[in-house]
Write an enzyme that holds these catalytic residues in place. Sequence first.
Site, PDB file in Angstrom:
ATOM      1  CE  LYS A 166      -0.287   0.042   5.232  1.00  0.00           C
ATOM      2  NZ  LYS A 166      -0.771  -0.460   6.174  1.00  0.00           N
ATOM      3  NE  ARG A 226      -6.212   1.023  11.513  1.00  0.00           N
ATOM      4  CZ  ARG A 226      -5.287   0.723  10.611  1.00  0.00           C
ATOM      5  NH1 ARG A 226      -3.874   1.758  11.306  1.00  0.00           N
ATOM      6  NH2 ARG A 226      -5.089   0.061  10.285  1.00  0.00           N
ATOM      7  CG  HIS A 249      -3.898  -4.437  11.602  1.00  0.00           C
ATOM      8  ND1 HIS A 249      -2.644  -4.760  11.462  1.00  0.00           N
ATOM      9  CD2 HIS A 249      -3.855  -3.161  11.340  1.00  0.00           C
ATOM     10  CE1 HIS A 249      -2.393  -3.727  10.621  1.00  0.00           C
ATOM     11  NE2 HIS A 249      -2.485  -3.522  11.458  1.00  0.00           N
ATOM     12  NE  ARG A 302      -2.705  -7.554   7.605  1.00  0.00           N
ATOM     13  CZ  ARG A 302      -3.351  -8.659   8.287  1.00  0.00           C
ATOM     14  NH1 ARG A 302      -3.572  -9.713   8.757  1.00  0.00           N
ATOM     15  NH2 ARG A 302      -3.341  -8.098   9.720  1.00  0.00           N
ATOM     16  CE1 TYR A 321      13.194  31.246   2.342  1.00  0.00           C
ATOM     17  CE2 TYR A 321      12.264  29.245   1.782  1.00  0.00           C
ATOM     18  CZ  TYR A 321      12.860  30.518   1.649  1.00  0.00           C
ATOM     19  OH  TYR A 321      12.476  29.909  -0.051  1.00  0.00           O
ATOM     20  CB  CYS A 348      13.839  25.070   1.837  1.00  0.00           C
ATOM     21  SG  CYS A 348      14.977  26.412   2.861  1.00  0.00           S
ATOM     22  CG  ASP A 380      12.108  24.660  -4.476  1.00  0.00           C
ATOM     23  OD1 ASP A 380      11.241  23.190  -4.214  1.00  0.00           O
ATOM     24  OD2 ASP A 380      12.230  25.395  -4.517  1.00  0.00           O
TER      25      ASP A 380
HETATM   26  C1  PLP Z   1      -0.424  -1.432   6.546  1.00  0.00           C
HETATM   27  C2  PLP Z   1      -0.575  -2.888   7.064  1.00  0.00           C
HETATM   28  C3  PLP Z   1       0.077  -3.770   7.683  1.00  0.00           C
HETATM   29  C4  PLP Z   1       1.747  -3.945   7.730  1.00  0.00           C
HETATM   30  O1  PLP Z   1       2.411  -2.884   8.699  1.00  0.00           O
HETATM   31  P1  PLP Z   1       3.693  -2.997   9.238  1.00  0.00           P
HETATM   32  O2  PLP Z   1       3.554  -2.680  10.259  1.00  0.00           O
HETATM   33  O3  PLP Z   1       3.895  -2.272   8.112  1.00  0.00           O
HETATM   34  O4  PLP Z   1       3.957  -4.208   9.026  1.00  0.00           O
HETATM   35  C5  PLP Z   1      -1.021  -4.857   7.366  1.00  0.00           C
HETATM   36  N1  PLP Z   1      -1.957  -4.930   8.036  1.00  0.00           N
HETATM   37  C6  PLP Z   1      -2.829  -3.822   8.068  1.00  0.00           C
HETATM   38  C7  PLP Z   1      -4.236  -4.787   7.797  1.00  0.00           C
HETATM   39  C8  PLP Z   1      -2.352  -3.194   7.805  1.00  0.00           C
HETATM   40  O5  PLP Z   1      -3.135  -1.981   6.909  1.00  0.00           O
END
Ligand code: PLP
Length: 373
Positions: free
Chosen positions: A37, A132, A164, A220, A264, A311, A313
């Site tokens: 992602k 969440r 998660h 994951r 700056y 800055c 750029d």
């Molecule tokens: C982003 C995400 C992950 C990966 O998490 P990491 O901490 O980068 O390994 C796994 N599962 C879900 C649902 C996520 O949104």
Amino acid sequence: MSREPQAEAVIDLDTYRSNLEALRAAAPGALQMPVVKADAYGHGLAPVARAAREAGADWLGVATGAEALALREAGDTGPVLCWLAAPGADFTSLAEADVEVTASSAEQLAEILSGSTRRPKVQLKVDTGLLRNGAFGPQWDLLVEAAVQAQSAGRLEVTGVWSHFACADEPDHPANDEQERVFTESVEQLEAAGIAPRLRHLANSAATLVRPSSHLDLVRVGIASYGISPDAGLQHGVALQPVMTLRGRAVSVKRVPAGRGVSYGHTYVTDRETTLVDVPLGYAEGVLRTASGRARVGVAGAQVPVAGRICMDQLVADVGDLPVARGDVVTLFGPGDDGEPTAQDWAEAAGTIAYEVVTRLGGRIVRTYRGER
Ligand SMILES: *Cc1c(COP(=O)(O)O)cnc(C)c1O
């Protein structure tokens, strides 16, 4: 135009593939879903996805449906799961592209079914305590009921159930055991209702590294696959190497006296006669401005301070008496092999996490790939 980019993010795909191998060895019984992602955490979706499949990725994970379709457009034909959809999402295109989608509520499951011309493959997400996304408490009961009805009517195939973690980067946090317990119960409830999905998954990078009890059928892996630890203090024995190096070439070099304000606001004042180098990377590229005055960069094997404000750029480095010439490479962060800072160092300088340091990269940044096959 010069042939060498004046600033670039170098992405080493050999390193990425070896991180995936190391992570596979850390979760030997589980399938692997590299998470790509957010443009592969700023590393570039298409080349990273290809490299993941070359390394044997069983699945690819993305947040949005648009990201999943971008994978298909890039030629990826393997299993893909996405998990974040507001009402009105185009589930028809996702089903036609053979992307597996996630249902986080009975309502969302109804949207998936009404939008699908063919029988969609759906994974059910239970919220075990992150609070969440996902079905929480009575929402889970309703989702299970709706899924059982739809599956027995032959309208969908439930292929997975997942959740998660909230605190996996703190291995001793009591929420971890509790989430695992709730997940087990939720899966048992689903099975008792007549659905026994092939895939049960819970682990992110941190849990893959330190919590084998959570590996289940699939892990994951996001941040760790890019060679960055989910938390600098997390103790694990897996050899991970940062995949990205962010660097630019000095566009101007000047010798200045002591007592001069730099960039700056003149927040940085030279404390001796010194050499200042202008590097063509700024906050428009995602270099975090909050690291101004605290971050360091790598030049000629040494680390030197960023002088004053970053800055839009460009940024200025105070290289002291190092012999730096126009066109020389200045490295903001990388694996650290040449003494340069890492993304984690930048995160600490900016008061954030290394995830944000790499995923923020964008703007005019050119990505250069090493190890493409
Ligand atoms: C982003 C995400 C992950 C990966 O998490 P990491 O901490 O980068 O390994 C796994 N599962 C879900 C649902 C996520 O949104």
